[in-house]
Design a protein around this motif. Structure first.
Motif, PDB file in Angstrom:
ATOM      1  N   GLY A 145       8.385  -7.008   0.146  1.00  0.00           N
ATOM      2  CA  GLY A 145       8.430  -6.300  -1.122  1.00  0.00           C
ATOM      3  C   GLY A 145       9.263  -7.025  -2.162  1.00  0.00           C
ATOM      4  N   SER A 146      10.239  -7.803  -1.706  1.00  0.00           N
ATOM      5  CA  SER A 146      11.066  -8.550  -2.652  1.00  0.00           C
ATOM      6  C   SER A 146      10.315  -9.709  -3.279  1.00  0.00           C
ATOM      7  CB  SER A 146      12.332  -9.067  -1.958  1.00  0.00           C
ATOM      8  OG  SER A 146      12.011  -9.960  -0.911  1.00  0.00           O
ATOM      9  N   TYR A 147       9.131 -10.022  -2.751  1.00  0.00           N
ATOM     10  CA  TYR A 147       8.318 -11.109  -3.292  1.00  0.00           C
ATOM     11  C   TYR A 147       7.109 -10.594  -4.070  1.00  0.00           C
ATOM     12  CZ  TYR A 147      11.241 -13.942  -0.377  1.00  0.00           C
ATOM     13  OH  TYR A 147      12.340 -14.529   0.182  1.00  0.00           O
ATOM     14  N   PHE A 148       7.106  -9.293  -4.344  1.00  0.00           N
ATOM     15  CA  PHE A 148       6.018  -8.720  -5.135  1.00  0.00           C
ATOM     16  C   PHE A 148       6.518  -8.498  -6.555  1.00  0.00           C
ATOM     17  CE2 PHE A 148       3.259  -5.277  -6.710  1.00  0.00           C
ATOM     18  CZ  PHE A 148       2.019  -5.859  -6.476  1.00  0.00           C
ATOM     19  N   ASP A 149       5.832  -9.075  -7.518  1.00  0.00           N
ATOM     20  CA  ASP A 149       6.170  -8.949  -8.928  1.00  0.00           C
ATOM     21  C   ASP A 149       5.481  -7.697  -9.470  1.00  0.00           C
ATOM     22  OD1 ASP A 149       6.443  -9.121 -11.674  1.00  0.00           O
ATOM     23  OD2 ASP A 149       6.063 -11.279 -11.761  1.00  0.00           O
ATOM     24  N   TRP A 150       6.258  -6.626  -9.653  1.00  0.00           N
ATOM     25  CA  TRP A 150       5.661  -5.360 -10.053  1.00  0.00           C
ATOM     26  C   TRP A 150       5.102  -5.424 -11.461  1.00  0.00           C
ATOM     27  CZ3 TRP A 150       4.540  -1.891  -6.515  1.00  0.00           C
ATOM     28  CH2 TRP A 150       5.249  -1.928  -5.314  1.00  0.00           C
ATOM     29  N   ARG A 151       5.700  -6.231 -12.306  1.00  0.00           N
ATOM     30  CA  ARG A 151       5.193  -6.341 -13.672  1.00  0.00           C
ATOM     31  C   ARG A 151       3.835  -7.023 -13.683  1.00  0.00           C
ATOM     32  NH1 ARG A 151       9.189  -8.464 -18.241  1.00  0.00           N
ATOM     33  NH2 ARG A 151      10.061  -6.431 -17.681  1.00  0.00           N
ATOM     34  N   ALA A 152       3.719  -8.105 -12.930  1.00  0.00           N
ATOM     35  CA  ALA A 152       2.448  -8.842 -12.874  1.00  0.00           C
ATOM     36  C   ALA A 152       1.483  -8.239 -11.864  1.00  0.00           C
ATOM     37  CB  ALA A 152       2.707 -10.310 -12.541  1.00  0.00           C
ATOM     38  N   GLN A 153       1.978  -7.331 -10.992  1.00  0.00           N
ATOM     39  CA  GLN A 153       1.162  -6.746  -9.931  1.00  0.00           C
ATOM     40  C   GLN A 153       0.552  -7.838  -9.053  1.00  0.00           C
ATOM     41  OE1 GLN A 153       0.609  -3.230  -9.162  1.00  0.00           O
ATOM     42  NE2 GLN A 153       2.483  -3.244 -10.383  1.00  0.00           N
ATOM     43  N   ALA A 154       1.398  -8.769  -8.634  1.00  0.00           N
ATOM     44  CA  ALA A 154       0.946  -9.880  -7.800  1.00  0.00           C
ATOM     45  C   ALA A 154       2.154 -10.462  -7.081  1.00  0.00           C
ATOM     46  CB  ALA A 154       0.273 -10.954  -8.651  1.00  0.00           C
ATOM     47  N   CYS A 155       1.891 -11.219  -6.028  1.00  0.00           N
ATOM     48  CA  CYS A 155       2.969 -11.932  -5.348  1.00  0.00           C
ATOM     49  C   CYS A 155       3.544 -12.986  -6.284  1.00  0.00           C
ATOM     50  CB  CYS A 155       2.448 -12.629  -4.089  1.00  0.00           C
ATOM     51  SG  CYS A 155       1.735 -11.523  -2.864  1.00  0.00           S
ATOM     52  N   TYR A 156       4.839 -13.225  -6.159  1.00  0.00           N
ATOM     53  CA  TYR A 156       5.414 -14.344  -6.889  1.00  0.00           C
ATOM     54  C   TYR A 156       4.738 -15.625  -6.423  1.00  0.00           C
ATOM     55  CZ  TYR A 156       9.178 -11.385  -8.665  1.00  0.00           C
ATOM     56  OH  TYR A 156       9.896 -10.404  -9.313  1.00  0.00           O
ATOM     57  N   PRO A 157       4.582 -16.592  -7.310  1.00  0.00           N
ATOM     58  CA  PRO A 157       3.911 -17.845  -6.935  1.00  0.00           C
ATOM     59  C   PRO A 157       4.533 -18.473  -5.694  1.00  0.00           C
ATOM     60  CG  PRO A 157       4.256 -17.771  -9.305  1.00  0.00           C
ATOM     61  CD  PRO A 157       4.991 -16.584  -8.729  1.00  0.00           C
ATOM     62  N   GLY A 158       3.658 -18.860  -4.781  1.00  0.00           N
ATOM     63  CA  GLY A 158       4.104 -19.516  -3.557  1.00  0.00           C
ATOM     64  C   GLY A 158       4.651 -18.594  -2.493  1.00  0.00           C
ATOM     65  N   GLN A 159       4.635 -17.272  -2.733  1.00  0.00           N
ATOM     66  CA  GLN A 159       5.175 -16.320  -1.769  1.00  0.00           C
ATOM     67  C   GLN A 159       4.053 -15.519  -1.107  1.00  0.00           C
ATOM     68  OE1 GLN A 159       8.191 -16.464  -0.894  1.00  0.00           O
ATOM     69  NE2 GLN A 159       9.013 -17.707  -2.577  1.00  0.00           N
ATOM     70  N   VAL A 160       4.394 -14.906   0.006  1.00  0.00           N
ATOM     71  CA  VAL A 160       3.465 -14.073   0.769  1.00  0.00           C
ATOM     72  C   VAL A 160       3.926 -12.626   0.669  1.00  0.00           C
ATOM     73  CG1 VAL A 160       2.578 -13.554   3.075  1.00  0.00           C
ATOM     74  CG2 VAL A 160       2.925 -15.933   2.380  1.00  0.00           C
ATOM     75  N   CYS A 161       3.051 -11.725   0.293  1.00  0.00           N
ATOM     76  CA  CYS A 161       3.450 -10.316   0.241  1.00  0.00           C
ATOM     77  C   CYS A 161       2.316  -9.378   0.647  1.00  0.00           C
ATOM     78  CB  CYS A 161       3.976  -9.952  -1.135  1.00  0.00           C
ATOM     79  SG  CYS A 161       2.780 -10.101  -2.484  1.00  0.00           S
ATOM     80  N   GLY A 162       1.245  -9.907   1.238  1.00  0.00           N
ATOM     81  CA  GLY A 162       0.112  -9.079   1.626  1.00  0.00           C
ATOM     82  C   GLY A 162       0.408  -8.088   2.727  1.00  0.00           C
ATOM     83  N   HIS A 163       1.408  -8.396   3.577  1.00  0.00           N
ATOM     84  CA  HIS A 163       1.786  -7.434   4.615  1.00  0.00           C
ATOM     85  C   HIS A 163       2.381  -6.187   3.965  1.00  0.00           C
ATOM     86  CE1 HIS A 163       2.448 -11.633   5.925  1.00  0.00           C
ATOM     87  NE2 HIS A 163       1.866 -11.252   7.051  1.00  0.00           N
ATOM     88  N   PHE A 164       3.278  -6.422   3.007  1.00  0.00           N
ATOM     89  CA  PHE A 164       3.930  -5.316   2.297  1.00  0.00           C
ATOM     90  C   PHE A 164       2.919  -4.488   1.517  1.00  0.00           C
ATOM     91  CE2 PHE A 164       5.504  -4.072  -1.949  1.00  0.00           C
ATOM     92  CZ  PHE A 164       6.288  -2.992  -1.568  1.00  0.00           C
ATOM     93  N   THR A 165       2.050  -5.144   0.747  1.00  0.00           N
ATOM     94  CA  THR A 165       1.112  -4.377  -0.075  1.00  0.00           C
ATOM     95  C   THR A 165       0.161  -3.551   0.773  1.00  0.00           C
ATOM     96  OG1 THR A 165      -0.270  -6.372  -0.315  1.00  0.00           O
ATOM     97  CG2 THR A 165       1.252  -5.853  -2.115  1.00  0.00           C
ATOM     98  N   GLN A 166      -0.213  -4.043   1.964  1.00  0.00           N
ATOM     99  CA  GLN A 166      -1.046  -3.226   2.842  1.00  0.00           C
ATOM    100  C   GLN A 166      -0.286  -1.987   3.300  1.00  0.00           C
ATOM    101  OE1 GLN A 166      -4.618  -3.187   4.493  1.00  0.00           O
ATOM    102  NE2 GLN A 166      -3.454  -1.326   4.040  1.00  0.00           N
ATOM    103  N   LEU A 167       0.994  -2.131   3.571  1.00  0.00           N
ATOM    104  CA  LEU A 167       1.796  -0.985   4.001  1.00  0.00           C
ATOM    105  C   LEU A 167       1.809   0.130   2.962  1.00  0.00           C
ATOM    106  CD1 LEU A 167       4.994  -2.665   5.516  1.00  0.00           C
ATOM    107  CD2 LEU A 167       3.146  -1.554   6.775  1.00  0.00           C
ATOM    108  N   VAL A 168       1.846  -0.243   1.682  1.00  0.00           N
ATOM    109  CA  VAL A 168       2.010   0.766   0.630  1.00  0.00           C
ATOM    110  C   VAL A 168       0.740   0.967  -0.197  1.00  0.00           C
ATOM    111  CG1 VAL A 168       4.487   0.325   0.470  1.00  0.00           C
ATOM    112  CG2 VAL A 168       2.927  -0.919  -1.050  1.00  0.00           C
ATOM    113  N   TRP A 169      -0.383   0.439   0.275  1.00  0.00           N
ATOM    114  CA  TRP A 169      -1.623   0.559  -0.489  1.00  0.00           C
ATOM    115  C   TRP A 169      -2.003   2.026  -0.621  1.00  0.00           C
ATOM    116  CZ3 TRP A 169      -3.506  -3.685  -2.832  1.00  0.00           C
ATOM    117  CH2 TRP A 169      -4.737  -3.563  -3.504  1.00  0.00           C
ATOM    118  N   ASN A 170      -2.128   2.490  -1.856  1.00  0.00           N
ATOM    119  CA  ASN A 170      -2.316   3.909  -2.128  1.00  0.00           C
ATOM    120  C   ASN A 170      -3.583   4.480  -1.494  1.00  0.00           C
ATOM    121  OD1 ASN A 170      -1.536   6.367  -3.878  1.00  0.00           O
ATOM    122  ND2 ASN A 170      -3.665   6.012  -4.436  1.00  0.00           N
TER     123      ASN A 170
END
Length: 206
Positions: A145-170
């Motif tokens: 979650g610390s690598y997810f850019d909430w403003r851009a609604q995307a992972c920060y460049p070069g980072q992995v955050c798909g595990h986190f977004t799946q956990l909280v996918w509405n």
């Protein structure tokens, strides 16, 4: 719970590799301490997903046969989801059977890989030793979650955050998980999600 690789955020410091599957599996050096090699289904293009009758699709999700384990995984997921004001997940015995089958197949080699052609979202976790539990796997995925850019609604460049977004996918409503201890040592955990998350052009919390 010590090992060559530590698969949760613990007091020890370890070098780890975070992998994520998309069209092809990509490898990244992960800067967090004490983190895991783990997998999440990558971002894909949404197809028409037919849920149908949940009771028909997912079976007896109110009274799971694997009650203690189901409660452990549900509590870990829903505690996290509550922090982001997304609806709690329900347990699916159908998804649990799928996840349990894949974790059991990996007992022989503990190779970090996704189940082939899974119709579900999927997070995979592996750790040395035998003490890894549901909360450890969910905590490790949630650190992204610390690598997810909430403003851009995307992972920060070069980072992995798909595990986190799946956990909280509405839109995800169901989860089912399986845990297996590998013959050569270690624990392999698979969680399957339906409807799956991580769709291109969509955002996690809406």
């Amino acid at each position: 719970m010590a090992g060559l690789l530590l698969l949760a955020v613990v007091d020890a410091v370890a070098l780890a590799v975070m992998l994520t599957a998309s069209t092809t599996t990509a490898e990244h050096d992960h800067p967090l301490q004490g983190l895991i090699p783990s997998f999440s289904s990558g971002y894909g293009v949404r197809q028409h997903h037919q849920q149908g009758d949940p009771s028909e699709q997912h079976g007896e999700h109110h009274v799971p046969a694997d009650g203690a384990l189901a409660h452990e995984f549900l509590e870990a997921h829903n505690t996290l989801r509550a922090k982001y004001d997304v609806p709690p997940l329900r347990w699916s015995s159908k998804l649990a059977r799928y996840a349990r089958r894949w974790s059991s197949l990996r007992r022989f080699d503990c190779v970090m890989m996704h189940s082939p052609n899974s119709p579900y979202g999927e997070n995979v976790f592996w750790g040395t030793g035998s003490d890894w539990r549901a909360a450890d796997a969910v905590r490790s995925w949630a650190t992204e979650g610390s690598y997810f850019d909430w403003r851009a609604q995307a992972c920060y460049p070069g980072q992995v955050c798909g595990h986190f977004t799946q956990l909280v996918w509405n839109d995800t409503e169901y989860v089912g998980c399986g845990r297996a201890e590998c013959f050569a040592g270690g624990v392999f955990i698979t969680c399957s999600y339906d409807p799956p998350g991580n769709w291109k052009g969509e955002v996690p919390l809406t």
